[in-house]
Design a protein around this motif. Structure first.
Motif, PDB file in Angstrom:
ATOM      1  N   ARG A 186       0.858  -1.182   0.000  1.00  0.00           N
ATOM      2  CA  ARG A 186       0.000   0.000   0.000  1.00  0.00           C
ATOM      3  C   ARG A 186       0.899   1.239   0.000  1.00  0.00           C
ATOM      4  O   ARG A 186       1.991   1.233   0.563  1.00  0.00           O
ATOM      5  CB  ARG A 186      -0.912   0.022   1.235  1.00  0.00           C
ATOM      6  CG  ARG A 186      -1.929  -1.109   1.290  1.00  0.00           C
ATOM      7  CD  ARG A 186      -2.954  -1.011   0.169  1.00  0.00           C
ATOM      8  NE  ARG A 186      -3.933  -2.100   0.233  1.00  0.00           N
ATOM      9  CZ  ARG A 186      -3.805  -3.278  -0.377  1.00  0.00           C
ATOM     10  NH1 ARG A 186      -2.718  -3.524  -1.102  1.00  0.00           N
ATOM     11  NH2 ARG A 186      -4.738  -4.188  -0.271  1.00  0.00           N
ATOM     12  N   ASN A 187       0.408   2.306  -0.611  1.00  0.00           N
ATOM     13  CA  ASN A 187       1.186   3.538  -0.665  1.00  0.00           C
ATOM     14  C   ASN A 187       1.254   4.193   0.717  1.00  0.00           C
ATOM     15  O   ASN A 187       0.347   4.032   1.539  1.00  0.00           O
ATOM     16  CB  ASN A 187       0.574   4.512  -1.672  1.00  0.00           C
ATOM     17  CG  ASN A 187       0.827   4.094  -3.105  1.00  0.00           C
ATOM     18  OD1 ASN A 187       1.935   3.678  -3.458  1.00  0.00           O
ATOM     19  ND2 ASN A 187      -0.206   4.167  -3.944  1.00  0.00           N
ATOM     20  N   ILE A 192      -3.359   0.938   6.917  1.00  0.00           N
ATOM     21  CA  ILE A 192      -2.683  -0.337   6.687  1.00  0.00           C
ATOM     22  C   ILE A 192      -3.248  -1.393   7.632  1.00  0.00           C
ATOM     23  O   ILE A 192      -3.300  -1.207   8.843  1.00  0.00           O
ATOM     24  CB  ILE A 192      -1.165  -0.197   6.917  1.00  0.00           C
ATOM     25  CG1 ILE A 192      -0.576   0.884   6.011  1.00  0.00           C
ATOM     26  CG2 ILE A 192      -0.464  -1.530   6.686  1.00  0.00           C
ATOM     27  CD1 ILE A 192      -0.659   0.612   4.542  1.00  0.00           C
ATOM     28  N   SER A 193      -3.651  -2.532   7.061  1.00  0.00           N
ATOM     29  CA  SER A 193      -4.129  -3.648   7.888  1.00  0.00           C
ATOM     30  C   SER A 193      -2.949  -4.493   8.348  1.00  0.00           C
ATOM     31  O   SER A 193      -1.806  -4.276   7.939  1.00  0.00           O
ATOM     32  CB  SER A 193      -5.108  -4.503   7.092  1.00  0.00           C
ATOM     33  OG  SER A 193      -4.433  -5.147   6.021  1.00  0.00           O
ATOM     34  N   ASP A 194      -3.222  -5.486   9.174  1.00  0.00           N
ATOM     35  CA  ASP A 194      -2.157  -6.321   9.742  1.00  0.00           C
ATOM     36  C   ASP A 194      -1.425  -7.133   8.684  1.00  0.00           C
ATOM     37  O   ASP A 194      -0.267  -7.511   8.884  1.00  0.00           O
ATOM     38  CB  ASP A 194      -2.751  -7.281  10.787  1.00  0.00           C
ATOM     39  CG  ASP A 194      -3.244  -6.553  12.025  1.00  0.00           C
ATOM     40  OD1 ASP A 194      -2.813  -5.401  12.216  1.00  0.00           O
ATOM     41  OD2 ASP A 194      -4.049  -7.127  12.784  1.00  0.00           O
ATOM     42  N   VAL A 198       3.680  -1.035   3.939  1.00  0.00           N
ATOM     43  CA  VAL A 198       3.844   0.212   3.188  1.00  0.00           C
ATOM     44  C   VAL A 198       4.896   0.010   2.100  1.00  0.00           C
ATOM     45  O   VAL A 198       5.984  -0.531   2.349  1.00  0.00           O
ATOM     46  CB  VAL A 198       4.268   1.362   4.132  1.00  0.00           C
ATOM     47  CG1 VAL A 198       4.495   2.634   3.325  1.00  0.00           C
ATOM     48  CG2 VAL A 198       3.211   1.586   5.200  1.00  0.00           C
ATOM     49  N   SER A 199       4.581   0.453   0.917  1.00  0.00           N
ATOM     50  CA  SER A 199       5.523   0.365  -0.210  1.00  0.00           C
ATOM     51  C   SER A 199       6.532   1.506  -0.119  1.00  0.00           C
ATOM     52  O   SER A 199       6.160   2.676  -0.220  1.00  0.00           O
ATOM     53  CB  SER A 199       4.755   0.447  -1.531  1.00  0.00           C
ATOM     54  OG  SER A 199       5.649   0.450  -2.624  1.00  0.00           O
ATOM     55  N   GLY A 295      12.307  -7.797  -3.440  1.00  0.00           N
ATOM     56  CA  GLY A 295      11.371  -6.877  -2.813  1.00  0.00           C
ATOM     57  C   GLY A 295      11.841  -6.212  -1.538  1.00  0.00           C
ATOM     58  O   GLY A 295      11.299  -5.176  -1.148  1.00  0.00           O
ATOM     59  N   ASN A 296      12.826  -6.787  -0.852  1.00  0.00           N
ATOM     60  CA  ASN A 296      13.270  -6.189   0.397  1.00  0.00           C
ATOM     61  C   ASN A 296      13.969  -4.855   0.133  1.00  0.00           C
ATOM     62  O   ASN A 296      14.786  -4.749  -0.794  1.00  0.00           O
ATOM     63  CB  ASN A 296      14.219  -7.121   1.150  1.00  0.00           C
ATOM     64  CG  ASN A 296      13.480  -8.224   1.873  1.00  0.00           C
ATOM     65  OD1 ASN A 296      12.390  -7.995   2.394  1.00  0.00           O
ATOM     66  ND2 ASN A 296      14.050  -9.412   1.891  1.00  0.00           N
TER      67      ASN A 296
END
Length: 405
Positions: A186-187, A192-194, A198-199, A295-296
């Motif tokens: 998510r931006n 934000i859910s569990d 965050v991107s 992705g990390n």
């Protein structure tokens, strides 16, 4: 897997060529020249005085005690004296003012005695040519000022402007599109859910791309399905480089490689013997270079330093070598395995100005906190033996790449 060095060579050897453009000089900071820049004029364009005083002929100056010199006018910066000057005449002159033809001596204002509009004596040690800046002293017309393939600095802008250029030709900024991947992303600023995160990678890459002289295009977040990925990838058409983060390993939801292959990408390499960033991939889709990061955040950042930096610099025809130097190790390190490792470290300076590198104990690639606190990377070669504190190690200080890195 290939080595880091092999991967860097493959990246450098796959080059695309950037067009050039003419831009305003005041917009050129950090851009790269695509032509040599030569002076359009002599600088200064006339002989100028470097001090406030009086301009006269040397032969009149050395006889001034027996033959006083009459002050007949003035030359100031931007307002030269335009009449001819006879023997035993002089003019007042300001710093930066044009010295009339035939005059070759400056008497300093505080070194003369005047009476009734004449200079009657001086206590100056008179030398011909003193306090005169000769025409073309700084540079002459058609002198080479800035070479091709040079990064424009504030100092360069000053000298180019002095040579009467208002525009210069530079390479176009490489256009770099970025796609983040993952259903969980998510931006920043959203609720934000569990099970979401965050991107941050696209923002990291945006900052790096801008600091390295590229033009950033954010194509947003792709879901972990081929349709979403294809739509995002197709939007990168016209870019010089496509960067992706995430979805590049071997999991069931890692679909970046297969999607790119379906669209016609040729893989140049995939997987590198390095830590962090092992599953990194590089390829070419039509005329666009494609670099895919894990992705990390730490893997993305380290991959950008080791591979994106030389890639961008190669397109801009500037130095592709990393600024590697030596530092004193602050703590013991265990022996390394088969992968080249890039360890986040704090940097400080000893009394003799040697750099001290203190690696963080926790080096997990998901821990961006320690990346933010780091000031450089310690490089450990594959199978490097155990090291004790005090040994010298190769490092990459971030500040030697960019102060904003």
């Amino acid at each position: 897997m290939i080595t880091v060095k092999e991967a860097q060579k493959k990246i450098i050897s796959n080059k695309i060529f950037l067009n050039n453009e003419t831009i305003k000089l005041n917009n050129s900071l950090g851009r790269v020249t695509c032509d040599n820049i030569k002076s359009k004029l002599n600088h200064p364009s006339n002989n100028l005085s470097s001090m406030d005083g009086y301009a006269l002929r040397y032969n009149d100056a050395i006889l001034i005690k027996t033959a006083p010199v009459t002050i007949v006018g003035e030359s100031s910066a931007g307002n030269p004296f335009r009449r001819s000057i006879k023997k035993q005449e002089c003019i007042r002159i300001s710093t930066g003012a044009v010295i009339p033809e035939g005059l070759n001596c400056i008497l300093l204002k505080e070194k003369v005695t005047k009476n009734d509009g004449k200079i009657i004596s001086t206590n100056q040690n008179i030398k011909k040519g003193d306090y005169i800046r000769k025409k073309g002293l700084n540079f002459k017309k058609n002198d080479l000022l800035i070479k091709k393939n040079n990064i424009i600095t504030s100092r360069d802008i000053g000298i180019i402007a002095s040579a009467n250029h208002s525009n210069i030709k530079v390479y176009k900024k490489p256009v770099i599109s970025v796609i983040s991947t993952g259903n969980e992303l998510r931006n920043p600023g959203k609720k934000i859910s569990d099970y979401e995160i965050v991107s941050s990678n696209s923002l990291i890459l945006e900052a790096i791309i801008i600091s390295l002289g590229g033009k950033f295009i954010n194509l947003g977040i792709a879901k972990d399905n081929k349709n979403s990925l294809k739509q995002k990838i197709l939007k990168s058409k016209g870019s010089d480089i496509l960067l992706t983060s995430g979805g590049i390993s071997i999991g069931d939801h890692d679909l970046v490689q297969s999607t790119l292959l379906e669209l016609g990408m040729k893989i140049i390499f995939w997987k590198i013997a390095m830590r962090p960033g092992k599953p990194l991939m590089f390829g070419k889709l039509n005329n666009m270079l494609v670099l895919c990061f894990p992705g990390n955040p730490v893997s993305t950042f380290v991959g950008s330093i080791i591979f994106l930096l030389p890639l961008i610099n190669n397109l801009l025809n500037i130095n592709t070598k990393l600024p590697i130097t030596e530092a004193i190790l602050a703590k013991d390190l265990k022996k390394n395995d088969e992968r080249e490792e890039y360890m986040r470290a704090k940097l400080s300076y000893a009394k003799n100005n040697e750099i001290i590198a203190d690696p963080y104990i926790k080096q997990d690639s998901s821990m961006s906190y320690y990346l933010a606190k780091s000031e450089g990377l310690i490089i450990r070669k594959p199978y490097d033996k155990a090291l004790t504190a005090g040994k010298k190690v190769p490092i990459i200080p971030f500040s030697r790449i960019s102060n904003t890195l």
